[in-house]
Design a protein around this motif. Structure first.
Motif, PDB file in Angstrom:
ATOM      1  N   VAL A 116       0.851  -1.188   0.000  1.00  0.00           N
ATOM      2  CA  VAL A 116       0.000   0.000   0.000  1.00  0.00           C
ATOM      3  C   VAL A 116       0.885   1.234   0.000  1.00  0.00           C
ATOM      4  O   VAL A 116       1.812   1.341   0.798  1.00  0.00           O
ATOM      5  N   GLY A 117       0.571   2.153  -0.897  1.00  0.00           N
ATOM      6  CA  GLY A 117       1.248   3.444  -0.929  1.00  0.00           C
ATOM      7  C   GLY A 117       0.383   4.472  -0.217  1.00  0.00           C
ATOM      8  O   GLY A 117      -0.829   4.295  -0.083  1.00  0.00           O
ATOM      9  N   ALA A 118       1.000   5.528   0.242  1.00  0.00           N
ATOM     10  CA  ALA A 118       0.253   6.574   0.945  1.00  0.00           C
ATOM     11  C   ALA A 118       0.707   7.943   0.458  1.00  0.00           C
ATOM     12  O   ALA A 118       1.872   8.143   0.113  1.00  0.00           O
ATOM     13  N   LEU A 119      -0.234   8.865   0.436  1.00  0.00           N
ATOM     14  CA  LEU A 119       0.034  10.255   0.094  1.00  0.00           C
ATOM     15  C   LEU A 119      -0.402  11.126   1.256  1.00  0.00           C
ATOM     16  O   LEU A 119      -1.467  10.907   1.834  1.00  0.00           O
ATOM     17  N   ARG A 120       0.403  12.104   1.605  1.00  0.00           N
ATOM     18  CA  ARG A 120       0.041  13.077   2.640  1.00  0.00           C
ATOM     19  C   ARG A 120      -0.458  14.330   1.923  1.00  0.00           C
ATOM     20  O   ARG A 120       0.253  14.932   1.130  1.00  0.00           O
ATOM     21  N   VAL A 121      -1.698  14.702   2.199  1.00  0.00           N
ATOM     22  CA  VAL A 121      -2.320  15.869   1.586  1.00  0.00           C
ATOM     23  C   VAL A 121      -2.431  16.952   2.654  1.00  0.00           C
ATOM     24  O   VAL A 121      -3.025  16.725   3.707  1.00  0.00           O
ATOM     25  N   SER A 122      -1.848  18.111   2.373  1.00  0.00           N
ATOM     26  CA  SER A 122      -1.946  19.256   3.273  1.00  0.00           C
ATOM     27  C   SER A 122      -2.845  20.291   2.617  1.00  0.00           C
ATOM     28  O   SER A 122      -2.646  20.635   1.449  1.00  0.00           O
ATOM     29  N   MET A 123      -3.839  20.757   3.376  1.00  0.00           N
ATOM     30  CA  MET A 123      -4.808  21.712   2.842  1.00  0.00           C
ATOM     31  C   MET A 123      -4.954  22.900   3.769  1.00  0.00           C
ATOM     32  O   MET A 123      -4.892  22.748   4.982  1.00  0.00           O
ATOM     33  N   ASN A 124      -5.172  24.051   3.171  1.00  0.00           N
ATOM     34  CA  ASN A 124      -5.514  25.254   3.912  1.00  0.00           C
ATOM     35  C   ASN A 124      -6.950  25.583   3.539  1.00  0.00           C
ATOM     36  O   ASN A 124      -7.254  25.817   2.368  1.00  0.00           O
ATOM     37  N   LEU A 125      -7.847  25.559   4.523  1.00  0.00           N
ATOM     38  CA  LEU A 125      -9.272  25.752   4.298  1.00  0.00           C
ATOM     39  C   LEU A 125      -9.781  26.944   5.093  1.00  0.00           C
ATOM     40  O   LEU A 125      -9.234  27.265   6.143  1.00  0.00           O
ATOM     41  N   ILE A 126     -10.844  27.566   4.611  1.00  0.00           N
ATOM     42  CA  ILE A 126     -11.501  28.651   5.330  1.00  0.00           C
ATOM     43  C   ILE A 126     -12.989  28.356   5.374  1.00  0.00           C
ATOM     44  O   ILE A 126     -13.591  27.995   4.355  1.00  0.00           O
ATOM     45  N   GLY A 127     -13.580  28.483   6.575  1.00  0.00           N
ATOM     46  CA  GLY A 127     -15.014  28.267   6.710  1.00  0.00           C
ATOM     47  C   GLY A 127     -15.458  28.302   8.153  1.00  0.00           C
ATOM     48  O   GLY A 127     -14.648  28.444   9.073  1.00  0.00           O
ATOM     49  N   GLU A 128     -16.731  28.176   8.326  1.00  0.00           N
ATOM     50  CA  GLU A 128     -17.323  28.136   9.660  1.00  0.00           C
ATOM     51  C   GLU A 128     -17.030  26.783  10.310  1.00  0.00           C
ATOM     52  O   GLU A 128     -16.803  25.782   9.625  1.00  0.00           O
ATOM     53  N   TYR A 129     -17.086  26.745  11.629  1.00  0.00           N
ATOM     54  CA  TYR A 129     -16.804  25.510  12.362  1.00  0.00           C
ATOM     55  C   TYR A 129     -17.789  24.404  12.007  1.00  0.00           C
ATOM     56  O   TYR A 129     -17.398  23.255  11.788  1.00  0.00           O
ATOM     57  N   ALA A 130     -19.073  24.731  11.903  1.00  0.00           N
ATOM     58  CA  ALA A 130     -20.085  23.720  11.547  1.00  0.00           C
ATOM     59  C   ALA A 130     -19.794  23.130  10.166  1.00  0.00           C
ATOM     60  O   ALA A 130     -19.958  21.925   9.947  1.00  0.00           O
ATOM     61  N   SER A 131     -19.314  23.957   9.250  1.00  0.00           N
ATOM     62  CA  SER A 131     -18.967  23.481   7.910  1.00  0.00           C
ATOM     63  C   SER A 131     -17.761  22.548   7.958  1.00  0.00           C
ATOM     64  O   SER A 131     -17.709  21.546   7.240  1.00  0.00           O
ATOM     65  N   LEU A 132     -16.788  22.865   8.818  1.00  0.00           N
ATOM     66  CA  LEU A 132     -15.624  21.999   8.965  1.00  0.00           C
ATOM     67  C   LEU A 132     -16.037  20.627   9.492  1.00  0.00           C
ATOM     68  O   LEU A 132     -15.553  19.601   9.018  1.00  0.00           O
ATOM     69  N   LYS A 133     -16.938  20.598  10.457  1.00  0.00           N
ATOM     70  CA  LYS A 133     -17.398  19.312  10.999  1.00  0.00           C
ATOM     71  C   LYS A 133     -18.037  18.469   9.900  1.00  0.00           C
ATOM     72  O   LYS A 133     -17.782  17.269   9.809  1.00  0.00           O
ATOM     73  N   GLU A 134     -18.845  19.080   9.047  1.00  0.00           N
ATOM     74  CA  GLU A 134     -19.471  18.347   7.943  1.00  0.00           C
ATOM     75  C   GLU A 134     -18.430  17.898   6.922  1.00  0.00           C
ATOM     76  O   GLU A 134     -18.524  16.801   6.370  1.00  0.00           O
ATOM     77  N   TYR A 135     -17.429  18.727   6.675  1.00  0.00           N
ATOM     78  CA  TYR A 135     -16.334  18.382   5.768  1.00  0.00           C
ATOM     79  C   TYR A 135     -15.602  17.142   6.278  1.00  0.00           C
ATOM     80  O   TYR A 135     -15.341  16.200   5.522  1.00  0.00           O
ATOM     81  N   LEU A 136     -15.295  17.119   7.571  1.00  0.00           N
ATOM     82  CA  LEU A 136     -14.592  15.977   8.153  1.00  0.00           C
ATOM     83  C   LEU A 136     -15.450  14.713   8.119  1.00  0.00           C
ATOM     84  O   LEU A 136     -14.938  13.617   7.880  1.00  0.00           O
ATOM     85  N   LYS A 137     -16.746  14.842   8.335  1.00  0.00           N
ATOM     86  CA  LYS A 137     -17.642  13.677   8.227  1.00  0.00           C
ATOM     87  C   LYS A 137     -17.628  13.117   6.814  1.00  0.00           C
ATOM     88  O   LYS A 137     -17.624  11.901   6.619  1.00  0.00           O
ATOM     89  N   ALA A 138     -17.626  14.006   5.821  1.00  0.00           N
ATOM     90  CA  ALA A 138     -17.618  13.557   4.427  1.00  0.00           C
ATOM     91  C   ALA A 138     -16.304  12.860   4.081  1.00  0.00           C
ATOM     92  O   ALA A 138     -16.295  11.861   3.352  1.00  0.00           O
TER      93      ALA A 138
END
Length: 105
Positions: A46-68
């Motif tokens: 198995v290979g792995a990739l580390r993805v680093s992201m810079n995101l902007i949004g409301e906290y509730a939106s971040l929670k939904e993003y993480l669930k997705a």
């Protein structure tokens, strides 16, 4: 997936962000070292990739993003989350997130 499929992965992250009212400012990808399984005849490595992201949004939106991300068809593990502007009582907030995603060789 059976290979990195980087373009598909980036599209997934961007699609999840836009469907959850998150703005993706930046995204970078780096390969991680391949860990041998010791079961060469039975299990494909198995290979792995580390993805680093810079995101902007409301906290509730971040929670939904993480669930997705958690329920995405591609296996993803959130490694770290940093919140900027956390001292403010109202958002939007800036998030630095690192996610590992995997593929078979």
């Amino acid at each position: 997936p059976s290979k990195e499929e980087t373009a598909s992965m980036v599209n997934q992250f961007q699609g999840i962000a836009s469907s959850n009212s998150i703005l993706m400012n930046s995204l970078s990808i780096r390969p991680l070292a391949i860990q041998p399984t010791g079961l060469k005849e039975i299990v494909r490595p198995v290979g792995a990739l580390r993805v680093s992201m810079n995101l902007i949004g409301e906290y509730a939106s971040l929670k939904e993003y993480l669930k997705a991300i958690e329920t995405n068809v591609r296996i993803m593990d959130v490694q770290s989350i940093q919140v900027k502007n956390a001292g403010f009582t109202t958002g939007p907030y800036e998030y630095q997130i690192e996610v590992d995603t995997y593929y078979q060789l």
